[in-house]
Design an enzyme around this catalytic site. Structure first.
Site, PDB file in Angstrom:
ATOM      1  N   LYS A  26       0.832  -1.202   0.000  1.00  0.00           N
ATOM      2  CA  LYS A  26       0.000   0.000   0.000  1.00  0.00           C
ATOM      3  C   LYS A  26       0.869   1.255   0.000  1.00  0.00           C
ATOM      4  CE  LYS A  26      -3.827  -0.759   2.293  1.00  0.00           C
ATOM      5  NZ  LYS A  26      -4.458  -1.052   3.588  1.00  0.00           N
ATOM      6  N   ARG A  96      -3.541   2.821   8.428  1.00  0.00           N
ATOM      7  CA  ARG A  96      -3.775   1.641   7.582  1.00  0.00           C
ATOM      8  C   ARG A  96      -2.572   0.719   7.604  1.00  0.00           C
ATOM      9  NH1 ARG A  96      -4.792   4.546   1.923  1.00  0.00           N
ATOM     10  NH2 ARG A  96      -5.933   2.627   1.416  1.00  0.00           N
ATOM     11  N   GLY A 105      -5.544 -11.268   7.176  1.00  0.00           N
ATOM     12  CA  GLY A 105      -5.549 -11.433   8.627  1.00  0.00           C
ATOM     13  C   GLY A 105      -5.191 -10.170   9.384  1.00  0.00           C
ATOM     14  N   MET A 107      -4.744  -6.027  10.581  1.00  0.00           N
ATOM     15  CA  MET A 107      -5.632  -5.047  11.174  1.00  0.00           C
ATOM     16  C   MET A 107      -6.435  -4.282  10.123  1.00  0.00           C
ATOM     17  SD  MET A 107      -4.884  -1.662  13.379  1.00  0.00           S
ATOM     18  CE  MET A 107      -5.196  -0.552  12.015  1.00  0.00           C
ATOM     19  N   ARG A 350      -3.154  -1.510  -6.606  1.00  0.00           N
ATOM     20  CA  ARG A 350      -2.428  -2.791  -6.526  1.00  0.00           C
ATOM     21  C   ARG A 350      -2.813  -3.626  -7.736  1.00  0.00           C
ATOM     22  NH1 ARG A 350      -5.838  -5.170  -1.388  1.00  0.00           N
ATOM     23  NH2 ARG A 350      -7.809  -4.395  -2.149  1.00  0.00           N
ATOM     24  N   HIS A 466      -5.332 -44.698  -5.078  1.00  0.00           N
ATOM     25  CA  HIS A 466      -5.741 -45.231  -6.373  1.00  0.00           C
ATOM     26  C   HIS A 466      -6.810 -44.350  -7.014  1.00  0.00           C
ATOM     27  CE1 HIS A 466      -8.197 -47.804  -9.042  1.00  0.00           C
ATOM     28  NE2 HIS A 466      -6.999 -48.218  -9.435  1.00  0.00           N
ATOM     29  N   SER A 774      13.331 -43.472 -16.125  1.00  0.00           N
ATOM     30  CA  SER A 774      12.128 -42.671 -15.921  1.00  0.00           C
ATOM     31  C   SER A 774      11.836 -42.715 -14.425  1.00  0.00           C
ATOM     32  CB  SER A 774      10.972 -43.263 -16.721  1.00  0.00           C
ATOM     33  OG  SER A 774       9.785 -42.607 -16.371  1.00  0.00           O
ATOM     34  N   CYS A 841       7.808 -39.764 -14.494  1.00  0.00           N
ATOM     35  CA  CYS A 841       6.437 -40.135 -14.844  1.00  0.00           C
ATOM     36  C   CYS A 841       5.547 -40.237 -13.613  1.00  0.00           C
ATOM     37  CB  CYS A 841       6.418 -41.449 -15.617  1.00  0.00           C
ATOM     38  SG  CYS A 841       7.052 -42.824 -14.650  1.00  0.00           S
ATOM     39  N   TYR A 861      12.453 -34.707 -20.083  1.00  0.00           N
ATOM     40  CA  TYR A 861      11.003 -34.485 -20.162  1.00  0.00           C
ATOM     41  C   TYR A 861      10.322 -34.758 -18.823  1.00  0.00           C
ATOM     42  CZ  TYR A 861      10.382 -39.556 -20.223  1.00  0.00           C
ATOM     43  OH  TYR A 861      10.387 -40.879 -19.877  1.00  0.00           O
TER      44      TYR A 861
END
Ligand code: ADP
Ligand code: MG
Ligand code: MG
Length: 886
Positions: A26, A96, A105, A107, A350, A466, A774, A841, A861
């Site tokens: 801010k 502020r 959270g 003030m 912002r 699973h 892999s 993988c 990859y």
């Protein structure tokens, strides 16, 4: 000397855009707007350093702070032409909070600080409006009492409500001067009763109390929890902004509002916002009055009155500011403003929060507009949020009746009738119904039911159980580990607390947050549009990692290709075994007593697998296809019911008793560490021989018809050199045989899945045979931690709460343990075989942080579920770009 306070006002600010860590979001925004010549009420920012100092020195401020605050307050007074605490012309301020990132959270803001029984007279003197002055005074006491003195806001709120009732008016704007004056006294009384003190009347004391309250709020539980959830470091601290008040509550030429420079939900390039006439900041969110649209295009109701219409000049100023700011920040912005008697003041800027869809559109549009380059566009996309674009989602605005909550195992949303078994799922869907499959947990046998269900809900299992893995692979919504569910399949009932859901009742699953709703809930469907394609193209220009998909069926493969996959990184051949009647042949093979019997059963499976492979190759023309030989413990395929065994005994001409005895003999205590993977290939080479034959016959036919793919044959669960040596020989021998029959030759690779710690440690030996690695990071995580992924749900919450683990290692790859094992394997593997192909993988292949790690390991990859491919593409590009900027 260190400086603790930064001034802004009179078109000049001490701070600038580079000081976000010091001034907070801010404070930096206010400084930058001031420097851009935008009208901002004068004020100052107390740095985050003061917050850090405060907590490091037993809640004491640095000595020089008081002096700095005083001198900056003086500058504010000069800039605003008023004096703090003055009885004729008082300056009022807001206090502020403002951390580096916005933090719910923290003030709340206190407005109108500096008022007391004397200065309120000054406010009357200045404005000539008693009603306004006392309205402002009671607002101040109300907010200060709540935010700084900690008195529950409902206490004064209900006094205000009562006043409105007495006077039978609808909102505060209709109350009179007298009402507000008496409210001031009544509120002060509340403070006396609740806190045993007089409401502080000294403006300076009010100011320091306000400042302390901001710093104190850094350390309240809700702020701490928020930081933990969002991984915000404790030592960042918050800044405090003290800003001269401007009054949006000075009658009909005053107002307050919020706006976005582009539509935060669609990304459309238009100006959007809401405002309230004759109001102060908190009224917009309080919801007591309905805000109006800022402009004519966003009007929804005929009686809406836009700012554009009632204050055209102010609206033009606002648009002008928005334009300057967007060009400066080169991003979509969220603005807060107040209008005092026809003059516009900006109070906050912002970058605006946005949906995934808007994020993509805004990034692509801004690149087209020449505002940002492609790199920036790609870096603007939060890969985690891309999930929103791939799946239908529950409409956030819809009414919902939450009945239970589990783990959001596979994203998306689905509604359907409750069924309790795979069979039921098939029957009901054949009748044209949509179903949700509810199980305690799922097993490979449920696949046919899962594939026809709209969504899957299980009482047990974690994020990689699973049900979760299979559902993600299918792009299907799933909620797992929903332990509130008491499932009684026999009675066709689920009890959740004191509620009962019956077979056939409609439920809706929200796979993005794990909520289960009763009944239908409206949904929004995803769309893969041109913008999405553009951002993928941008990303493709930068990424180094190739992206493949884990796919077992031609359908999965097609989805993967459509999303941009460049091959298959894992085809689990066993998934093919559950299709249709095949399971019978599989069971026959497993329960055979003699080699001859087994060969006979295998011969039935061969053509089925072969035709599956052919279809898969066609979808992946020109790319690599990695096929894993049979991996799971055989007991997963065994018949369980008497009916199933009897059926099989007829087919096989073997007695029921003998079959049953055989099935029992195959039972294992710990099947995941039992007779599985390459161990099956060692014991029953004929199984692997059949699979290799099917793979290669299909490949030969494919090549002979003029097509190409690069085949990789993968041997699972290797941990001993001799295993890979023996089985590679088997693969090569069989392949040679088949190629000779077809009269064709082509290159192919034989390699292994690296999924056991021992395999990592002897990767140099394994690489003598293996032509690729892999990483099967699901199993590698299980075996490295010794955590069963199906049972982690029972203790993971404790581990997360007690900070023993920061994240679920089955979702985000554990770099220091599992990652280190991978690194060892990569180093050892490449030391023996420089060009060894490396990939991953496991489920981590679709997780942005894990993908970044794979990039840093220089893998070739990553392979992930088809629906995760776009997420992987963005993540891989971002990993490269972050690398370049280092
Ligand atoms: P938040 O961080 O919750 O957005 P802010 O500090 O931005 O809190 O304050 C909320 C609202 O209070 C602002 O949007 C604005 O409308 C009002 N406000 C804050 N400071 C002032 C001020 N100096 N003058 C007028 N209104 C203010
Ligand atoms: Mg704000
Ligand atoms: Mg494995």
């Amino acid at each position: 000397m260190v400086r603790y306070v930064y001034f802004f006002g009179d078109k000049h600010a001490d701070g600038d855009g580079s000081m976000k860590n010091l001034l907070g979001g801010k404070g930096t925004g206010l400084a930058e707007m001031t420097n851009l010549g935008i009208r901002v009420p004068a004020g100052f920012t107390i740095t985050t350093d003061v917050c850090t100092h405060y907590y490091e020195h037993n809640k004491k401020y640095p000595e020089q702070l008081e002096g700095e605050v005083k001198s900056n307050l003086k500058k504010m007074e000069e800039a605003m032409g008023a004096r703090f605490g003055d009885e004729r012309n008082p300056l009022l301020v807001s206090v502020r909070s403002g951390a580096r990132v916005s933090m719910p959270g923290m003030m709340d803001t206190v407005l109108n600080l500096g008022l007391n029984d004397d200065t309120v007279k000054g406010l009357i003197n200045k404005s000539g409006d008693k009603r306004f002055a006392y309205d402002t005074y009671r607002r101040f006491i109300q907010m200060f009492s709540n935010v700084v003195l900690g008195i529950d806001s409902s206490v004064m709120e209900s006094i205000l409500e009562k006043k409105k009732e007495e006077r039978s008016v609808r909102n505060d704007n209709e109350l009179t001067y007298g009402d507000f004056e008496s409210l001031v006294d009544e509120f002060k009384d509340v403070v006396r009763k609740k806190r045993g003190i007089e409401f502080p009347s000294d403006p300076e004391e009010q100011l320091w109390m306000g400042i302390s309250a901001v710093f104190e709020s850094w350390d309240v539980p809700r702020a701490i929890i928020y930081r933990k959830l969002n991984k915000i470091p404790e030592n960042w601290g918050t800044a405090v902004n003290v800003v001269s008040m401007v009054y949006g509550n000075m009658g009909d030429t005053s107002a307050t509002g919020v706006a976005f420079t582009r539509d935060p939900s669609t990304g459309d390039n238009g100006f959007y916002g809401e405002y309230l006439i004759n109001a102060q900041g908190e009224d917009v969110v309080a919801g007591t009055r309905t805000p109006q649209p800022v402009n004519e295009i966003s009007r929804k109701n005929p009686d809406d009155i836009s700012l554009e219409r009632v204050m055209p000049r102010v609206y033009k100023d606002l648009l002008g500011y928005a334009d300057i700011l967007e060009k400066y920040y080169k991003d979509m912005l969220d603005l807060e403003f107040t209008i005092q008697e026809g003059i516009l003041y900006m109070l906050q800027v912002r970058t605006g929060k946005r949906t995934a869809k808007a994020a993509v559109k805004i990034a692509v549009d801004m690149e087209k507009e020449g505002m940002i380059d492609k790199k920036t566009a790609v870096l603007r996309i939060d890969p985690y949020s891309i999930v929103q674009l791939m799946y239908p989602a529950v409409d956030i605005k819809a009414d919902k009746d939450v009945v239970a909550k589990g783990l959001p195992a596979s994203p998306g949303a689905a509604s359907g009738e409750v069924v309790f078994s795979a069979e039921e799922a098939e029957e009901e869907t054949k009748k044209g119904k949509k179903v949700i499959l509810v199980r305690i947990e799922t097993s490979p046998e449920d696949i046919h039911g899962m594939s026809v269900a709209e969504g899957i809900l299980t009482a047990r299992g974690g994020m990689t159980s699973h049900a979760a893995v299979v559902a993600r692979g299918m792009g299907k919504c799933a909620i797992t580990g929903c332990s509130f569910l008491g499932i009684n399949e026999k009675n066709g009932e689920i009890t959740v607390g004191d509620r009962i859901i019956k077979r056939g009742d409609i439920v809706t699953l929200n796979g993005s947050n794990g909520e289960v709703y009763s009944g239908y809930v409206s949904m929004v469907t995803p769309e893969i549009n041109e913008d999405f394609k553009s951002i993928m193209e941008f990303a493709n220009e930068f990424r180094k990692l190739k992206i493949r998909a884990n796919a077992d069926t031609p359908e999965d493969a097609r989805v993967a290709r459509n999303y941009g996959a460049e091959g298959i990184g894992l085809c689990r051949t066993e998934h093919m075994f559950f299709k249709g009647d095949r399971i019978k042949a599989v069971r026959e093979m497993i329960l055979s007593e003699t080699l001859e019997e087994r060969r006979k059963a295998l011969a039935k499976l061969l053509p089925m697998q072969k035709s599956d492979f052919l279809k898969l190759y066609s979808e992946m023309k020109g790319y690599s296809v990695n096929i894993r030989l049979l991996d799971p413990p055989l007991h997963e395929f065994l018949p369980k019911t008497e009916k199933e065994i009897r059926e099989l005994s007829d087919i096989m001409h073997v007695s029921y008793e003998r079959l049953k005895a055989k099935a029992i003999s195959l039972h294992e205590v710990n099947p995941m560490l039992g007779h599985r993977g390459c161990r099956l290939g060692v014991s029953y080479p004929e199984i692997y021989e059949m699979q290799v034959r099917a793979i290669m016959e299909a490949a030969c036919e494919f090549h002979n018809s003029g097509n190409k793919i690069t085949l990789e044959i993968m041997i699972p669960v290797v941990s001993i050199y001799e295993e890979i040596k023996l089985l590679k020989e088997l693969v090569n021998k069989k392949t040679k045989e088949v190629m000779k029959e077809y009269g064709v030759e082509f290159e192919y690779l034989v390699g292994t899945m690296i999924e056991l710690p021992r395999a990592c440690m002897i990767a140099d030996e394994i690489a003598k045979e293996a032509e690729f690695f892999s990483f099967g990071t699901n199993d590698l995580t299980q075996t490295a931690f010794g955590f069963s992924r199906d049972d982690i749900g029972s203790f993971l919450p404790d581990y997360l709460n007690k900070n023993i683990l920061k994240t679920d290692p089955f979702i985000e790859l554990d770099r220091s343990g599992v990652g280190e094992l991978m690194k060892i394997a990569v180093d050892k593997g490449t030391s023996v075989r420089r060009d060894i192909k490396l990939g991953i993988c496991g489920e981590h292949g679709g997780n942005p942080s894990s993908i970044e790690f794979c990039h840093s390991l220089n893998l070739n990859y990553v392979s992930c579920s088809p629906y995760m491919v776009p997420i992987a593409i963005i993540s891989a590009a971002q990993a490269s770009l972050k690398d370049l900027s280092k």
